[in-house]
Scaffold this motif. Structure first.
Motif, PDB file in Angstrom:
ATOM      1  N   ASP A 182      35.094 -12.715  29.691  1.00  0.00           N
ATOM      2  CA  ASP A 182      35.500 -13.074  28.334  1.00  0.00           C
ATOM      3  C   ASP A 182      34.308 -13.609  27.562  1.00  0.00           C
ATOM      4  O   ASP A 182      34.277 -13.551  26.331  1.00  0.00           O
ATOM      5  CB  ASP A 182      36.584 -14.155  28.368  1.00  0.00           C
ATOM      6  CG  ASP A 182      37.832 -13.716  29.106  1.00  0.00           C
ATOM      7  OD1 ASP A 182      38.477 -12.770  28.642  1.00  0.00           O
ATOM      8  OD2 ASP A 182      38.142 -14.316  30.145  1.00  0.00           O
ATOM      9  N   VAL A 183      33.324 -14.151  28.315  1.00  0.00           N
ATOM     10  CA  VAL A 183      32.151 -14.802  27.726  1.00  0.00           C
ATOM     11  C   VAL A 183      30.919 -14.378  28.509  1.00  0.00           C
ATOM     12  O   VAL A 183      30.963 -14.246  29.735  1.00  0.00           O
ATOM     13  CB  VAL A 183      32.302 -16.340  27.791  1.00  0.00           C
ATOM     14  CG1 VAL A 183      31.007 -17.032  27.370  1.00  0.00           C
ATOM     15  CG2 VAL A 183      33.464 -16.801  26.923  1.00  0.00           C
ATOM     16  N   THR A 184      29.810 -14.156  27.809  1.00  0.00           N
ATOM     17  CA  THR A 184      28.540 -13.881  28.468  1.00  0.00           C
ATOM     18  C   THR A 184      27.535 -14.972  28.106  1.00  0.00           C
ATOM     19  O   THR A 184      27.492 -15.450  26.966  1.00  0.00           O
ATOM     20  CB  THR A 184      27.964 -12.512  28.073  1.00  0.00           C
ATOM     21  OG1 THR A 184      27.799 -12.464  26.645  1.00  0.00           O
ATOM     22  CG2 THR A 184      28.894 -11.395  28.506  1.00  0.00           C
ATOM     23  N   ILE A 185      26.732 -15.364  29.096  1.00  0.00           N
ATOM     24  CA  ILE A 185      25.643 -16.319  28.906  1.00  0.00           C
ATOM     25  C   ILE A 185      24.358 -15.627  29.335  1.00  0.00           C
ATOM     26  O   ILE A 185      24.280 -15.096  30.444  1.00  0.00           O
ATOM     27  CB  ILE A 185      25.857 -17.593  29.746  1.00  0.00           C
ATOM     28  CG1 ILE A 185      27.169 -18.290  29.349  1.00  0.00           C
ATOM     29  CG2 ILE A 185      24.685 -18.544  29.590  1.00  0.00           C
ATOM     30  CD1 ILE A 185      27.543 -19.470  30.238  1.00  0.00           C
ATOM     31  N   HIS A 186      23.352 -15.609  28.457  1.00  0.00           N
ATOM     32  CA  HIS A 186      22.149 -14.868  28.790  1.00  0.00           C
ATOM     33  C   HIS A 186      20.940 -15.468  28.079  1.00  0.00           C
ATOM     34  O   HIS A 186      21.062 -16.211  27.094  1.00  0.00           O
ATOM     35  CB  HIS A 186      22.302 -13.388  28.401  1.00  0.00           C
ATOM     36  CG  HIS A 186      22.569 -13.165  26.944  1.00  0.00           C
ATOM     37  ND1 HIS A 186      21.574 -12.924  26.030  1.00  0.00           N
ATOM     38  CD2 HIS A 186      23.741 -13.155  26.239  1.00  0.00           C
ATOM     39  CE1 HIS A 186      22.108 -12.761  24.830  1.00  0.00           C
ATOM     40  NE2 HIS A 186      23.423 -12.905  24.926  1.00  0.00           N
ATOM     41  N   MET A 188      24.155 -10.749  37.468  1.00  0.00           N
ATOM     42  CA  MET A 188      24.968 -11.706  36.709  1.00  0.00           C
ATOM     43  C   MET A 188      25.840 -12.541  37.664  1.00  0.00           C
ATOM     44  O   MET A 188      26.470 -12.014  38.576  1.00  0.00           O
ATOM     45  CB  MET A 188      25.889 -10.963  35.727  1.00  0.00           C
ATOM     46  CG  MET A 188      25.224 -10.561  34.426  1.00  0.00           C
ATOM     47  SD  MET A 188      25.043 -11.971  33.333  1.00  0.00           S
ATOM     48  CE  MET A 188      24.509 -11.155  31.834  1.00  0.00           C
ATOM     49  N   HIS A 189      25.856 -13.836  37.424  1.00  0.00           N
ATOM     50  CA  HIS A 189      26.766 -14.724  38.145  1.00  0.00           C
ATOM     51  C   HIS A 189      28.129 -14.683  37.442  1.00  0.00           C
ATOM     52  O   HIS A 189      28.203 -14.541  36.220  1.00  0.00           O
ATOM     53  CB  HIS A 189      26.218 -16.145  38.154  1.00  0.00           C
ATOM     54  CG  HIS A 189      24.842 -16.260  38.729  1.00  0.00           C
ATOM     55  ND1 HIS A 189      24.597 -16.274  40.078  1.00  0.00           N
ATOM     56  CD2 HIS A 189      23.620 -16.353  38.128  1.00  0.00           C
ATOM     57  CE1 HIS A 189      23.302 -16.384  40.297  1.00  0.00           C
ATOM     58  NE2 HIS A 189      22.680 -16.432  39.126  1.00  0.00           N
ATOM     59  N   HIS A 238      30.428 -14.363  32.647  1.00  0.00           N
ATOM     60  CA  HIS A 238      29.309 -13.693  33.300  1.00  0.00           C
ATOM     61  C   HIS A 238      28.032 -14.332  32.772  1.00  0.00           C
ATOM     62  O   HIS A 238      27.788 -14.330  31.564  1.00  0.00           O
ATOM     63  CB  HIS A 238      29.320 -12.193  33.000  1.00  0.00           C
ATOM     64  CG  HIS A 238      30.335 -11.446  33.800  1.00  0.00           C
ATOM     65  ND1 HIS A 238      30.286 -10.081  33.986  1.00  0.00           N
ATOM     66  CD2 HIS A 238      31.424 -11.867  34.493  1.00  0.00           C
ATOM     67  CE1 HIS A 238      31.307  -9.692  34.738  1.00  0.00           C
ATOM     68  NE2 HIS A 238      32.018 -10.762  35.048  1.00  0.00           N
ATOM     69  N   SER A 239      27.240 -14.901  33.680  1.00  0.00           N
ATOM     70  CA  SER A 239      26.081 -15.691  33.269  1.00  0.00           C
ATOM     71  C   SER A 239      24.812 -15.231  33.966  1.00  0.00           C
ATOM     72  O   SER A 239      24.777 -15.098  35.195  1.00  0.00           O
ATOM     73  CB  SER A 239      26.319 -17.178  33.571  1.00  0.00           C
ATOM     74  OG  SER A 239      25.189 -17.954  33.233  1.00  0.00           O
TER      75      SER A 239
END
Length: 298
Positions: free
Chosen positions: A28-32, A1-2, A12-13
């Motif tokens: 606080d936020v995840t992108i996947h 995760m970036h 975290h992306s």
């Protein structure tokens, strides 16, 4: 995760967000990546390309499907041929702006300039009005910037805005002022370049007090007007980053309330400059004087 930190939140992306510097941070936020829910597959089959509800916003374009949920998750389902850079451009535009909409913020299309150690101002304007040029001139005069394209604003309780990321965009005619080693091309449609500028970046939140709207006209004078009433609200409305996106959706009622509150709390000035004349320094000096004459307490 970036891992990234922008606009006051940790991300975290699974997808690399090009142009951002990675920073170890709690998410606080995840992108996947992920599969499409069955209801979106069914809507897509019927030719529907977007939906909005209080806890989920979905849109589809030529790059892929983007699903924003509960202000803390963005799910991406790319279409064939989409690159990670293609996806990143939409993640840092509509997707992140919709996510902040769910978190109670309005995304404003502008540059954000630090006035002093407490306050900040927005520099906005239609394409070609000189927004980027004016912001760069203010930075050359010693001001720092918090964002160069989008800022997230929550009018209650304190009008604080958090920095975006230290990337500045410039038009081709300004590139001669920048070391060419630092420049990279970003936008074929608008012929723009960008470069990292950490030296002039303000990395702490500031209280938003002022908005400057730049326009052009066909006479030889520079006009300055402090906006009042409906004109203030219309100025905020016309600079919403998601304004074009709302053509797909109903204009959210909470967004209407926020733009009204923002208009009521901000001092807003409109500066109209002559078309085709070099008035950058004059406009910059007018803005500096306006900011000095409007010393709202933080």
């Amino acid at each position: 995760m970036h891992q990234y930190y922008i606009y006051g939140i940790g991300i975290h992306s699974e997808i690399k967000l090009y142009n951002l510097v990675e920073t170890p941070v709690a998410p606080d936020v995840t992108i996947h990546y992920g599969p499409l829910p069955e209801d979106i597959i069914a809507r897509t089959a019927r030719g529907i390309t977007s939906t909005m509800s209080p806890d989920r916003i979905w849109f589809r374009n030529h790059i892929g499907h983007f699903i924003i949920r509960n202000g803390n998750e963005i799910l991406v389902h790319p279409l064939e041929g989409a690159t990670e850079k293609d996806l990143a451009s939409f993640l840092l535009g509509w997707s992140i702006s919709f996510l902040f909409l769910q978190r109670g913020y309005s995304a404003i299309h502008c540059s954000a300039i630090e006035i002093d150690h407490n306050r900040a101002a927005l520099i906005a304007g239609v394409s070609g009005a000189g927004k980027s040029t004016t912001a760069l001139s203010l930075i050359d005069a010693g001001y720092r910037y918090l964002a160069d394209d989008i800022i997230m604003v929550q009018p209650s309780p304190d009008m604080m805005i958090h920095p975006g990321f230290p990337l500045q965009k410039v038009c081709r005619n300004l590139t001669e002022q920048i070391n060419p080693v630092n420049l990279f091309y970003i936008d074929e449609r608008k012929d723009k370049f960008a470069y990292y500028n950490t030296a002039d970046f303000c990395s702490e939140p500031r209280k938003l007090t002022t908005m400057i709207m730049l326009e052009q006209h066909n006479d030889d004078t520079i006009r300055v007007e402090e906006l009042t009433g409906f004109a203030k609200w219309n100025c905020v409305l016309q600079n919403l980053f998601l304004l074009d996106a709302y053509k797909r959706f109903d204009y959210p009622s909470e967004e209407k309330a926020r733009t009204l509150e923002l208009a009521g709390k901000l001092s807003i000035y409109q500066i109209s400059r002559p078309v085709g004349k070099d008035t950058v320094k004059k406009v910059r000096d007018i803005i500096i004087n306006l900011l000095k004459e409007n010393p709202k307490e933080a």
